[in-house]
Write a protein that holds these residues in place. Structure first.
Motif, mmCIF file in Angstrom:
data_model
loop_
_atom_site.group_PDB
_atom_site.id
_atom_site.type_symbol
_atom_site.label_atom_id
_atom_site.label_comp_id
_atom_site.label_asym_id
_atom_site.label_seq_id
_atom_site.Cartn_x
_atom_site.Cartn_y
_atom_site.Cartn_z
ATOM 1 N N VAL A 155 42.597 34.651 33.874
ATOM 2 C CA VAL A 155 42.927 35.277 35.360
ATOM 3 C C VAL A 155 41.867 36.443 34.444
ATOM 4 C CG1 VAL A 155 43.752 36.403 37.193
ATOM 5 C CG2 VAL A 155 44.122 34.071 36.742
ATOM 6 N N LYS A 156 40.652 36.607 35.407
ATOM 7 C CA LYS A 156 40.073 38.293 35.241
ATOM 8 C C LYS A 156 40.532 39.008 35.901
ATOM 9 C CE LYS A 156 36.024 39.850 32.689
ATOM 10 N NZ LYS A 156 37.287 40.814 31.863
ATOM 11 N N ASN A 157 40.139 40.850 35.967
ATOM 12 C CA ASN A 157 39.989 41.199 37.589
ATOM 13 C C ASN A 157 38.846 41.209 37.700
ATOM 14 O OD1 ASN A 157 42.658 41.843 38.309
ATOM 15 N ND2 ASN A 157 43.104 43.455 36.713
ATOM 16 N N ARG A 158 38.308 40.872 39.109
ATOM 17 C CA ARG A 158 37.075 40.912 39.212
ATOM 18 C C ARG A 158 37.113 42.107 40.566
ATOM 19 N NH1 ARG A 158 33.000 38.974 36.990
ATOM 20 N NH2 ARG A 158 33.423 37.617 34.987
ATOM 21 N N CYS A 159 35.760 42.504 41.379
ATOM 22 C CA CYS A 159 35.505 42.816 41.630
ATOM 23 C C CYS A 159 35.386 42.193 42.993
ATOM 24 C CB CYS A 159 33.806 44.048 41.832
ATOM 25 S SG CYS A 159 33.527 44.996 43.176
ATOM 26 N N ILE A 160 35.741 41.798 43.897
ATOM 27 C CA ILE A 160 35.702 41.335 45.608
ATOM 28 C C ILE A 160 34.448 42.046 45.702
ATOM 29 C CG2 ILE A 160 38.236 40.992 45.520
ATOM 30 C CD1 ILE A 160 37.919 42.069 48.152
ATOM 31 N N MET A 161 33.728 42.203 45.832
ATOM 32 C CA MET A 161 32.489 42.987 45.991
ATOM 33 C C MET A 161 31.578 42.281 45.989
ATOM 34 S SD MET A 161 33.284 45.909 49.566
ATOM 35 C CE MET A 161 32.511 45.104 50.397
ATOM 36 N N GLY A 162 31.525 42.713 44.414
ATOM 37 C CA GLY A 162 29.599 42.062 43.901
ATOM 38 C C GLY A 162 30.357 41.429 42.665
ATOM 39 N N GLY A 163 31.695 41.188 42.125
ATOM 40 C CA GLY A 163 31.461 39.788 41.112
ATOM 41 C C GLY A 163 31.930 40.766 39.689
ATOM 42 N N LYS A 164 31.819 42.005 39.860
ATOM 43 C CA LYS A 164 31.731 43.029 38.380
ATOM 44 C C LYS A 164 32.859 42.635 37.712
ATOM 45 C CE LYS A 164 30.347 46.890 37.460
ATOM 46 N NZ LYS A 164 29.272 46.676 36.546
ATOM 47 N N GLY A 165 33.400 42.313 35.821
ATOM 48 C CA GLY A 165 34.278 41.814 35.648
ATOM 49 C C GLY A 165 34.922 43.542 35.213
#
Length: 113
Positions: free
Chosen positions: A72-82
């Motif tokens: 599981v990786k934290n990702r931006c829910i608006m842009g998908g950046k990791g």
């Protein structure tokens, strides 16, 4: 991975393949976490016979990699950046700034001193 993907996604955010994959990993991890915890308990408990502990270790090793928390990786829910993601808001730095300045994030305001 396609074996875990749902027919209909319940994502309320920007859709790209990274977000879909992350969402899938989170759901699979949540579903399999009790079973993983039970197997880990059996493996670490020295009162069980060695054979039972070895079988539990094999079962744990054969579970899919998406059942691990490290996937599981934290990702931006608006842009998908990791990278550069605020975990409290699940937004990247730039998206956080845009939303905060627009007033879409309650309790967040620009600092001034």
């Amino acid at each position: 991975m396609s074996q875990f993907r749902a027919k209909k996604l319940d994502l309320g955010c920007y859709i790209n393949i990274r977000n879909i994959r992350d969402h899938t990993k989170r759901k699979v991890f949540a579903e399999n976490e009790p079973e993983r915890q039970a197997l880990r308990y059996i493996i670490r408990n020295t009162t069980f016979p060695q054979r039972v502990r070895a079988q539990a270790q094999l079962q744990l090793a054969q579970m899919h990699c998406y059942t691990r928390y490290t996937q599981v990786k934290n990702r931006c829910i608006m842009g998908g950046k990791g990278r550069g993601v605020f975990s409290d808001f699940r937004l990247g730095r730039y998206q956080f700034r845009l939303n905060a300045l627009a007033g879409h994030l309650p309790g967040v305001k620009k600092a001034s001193w």
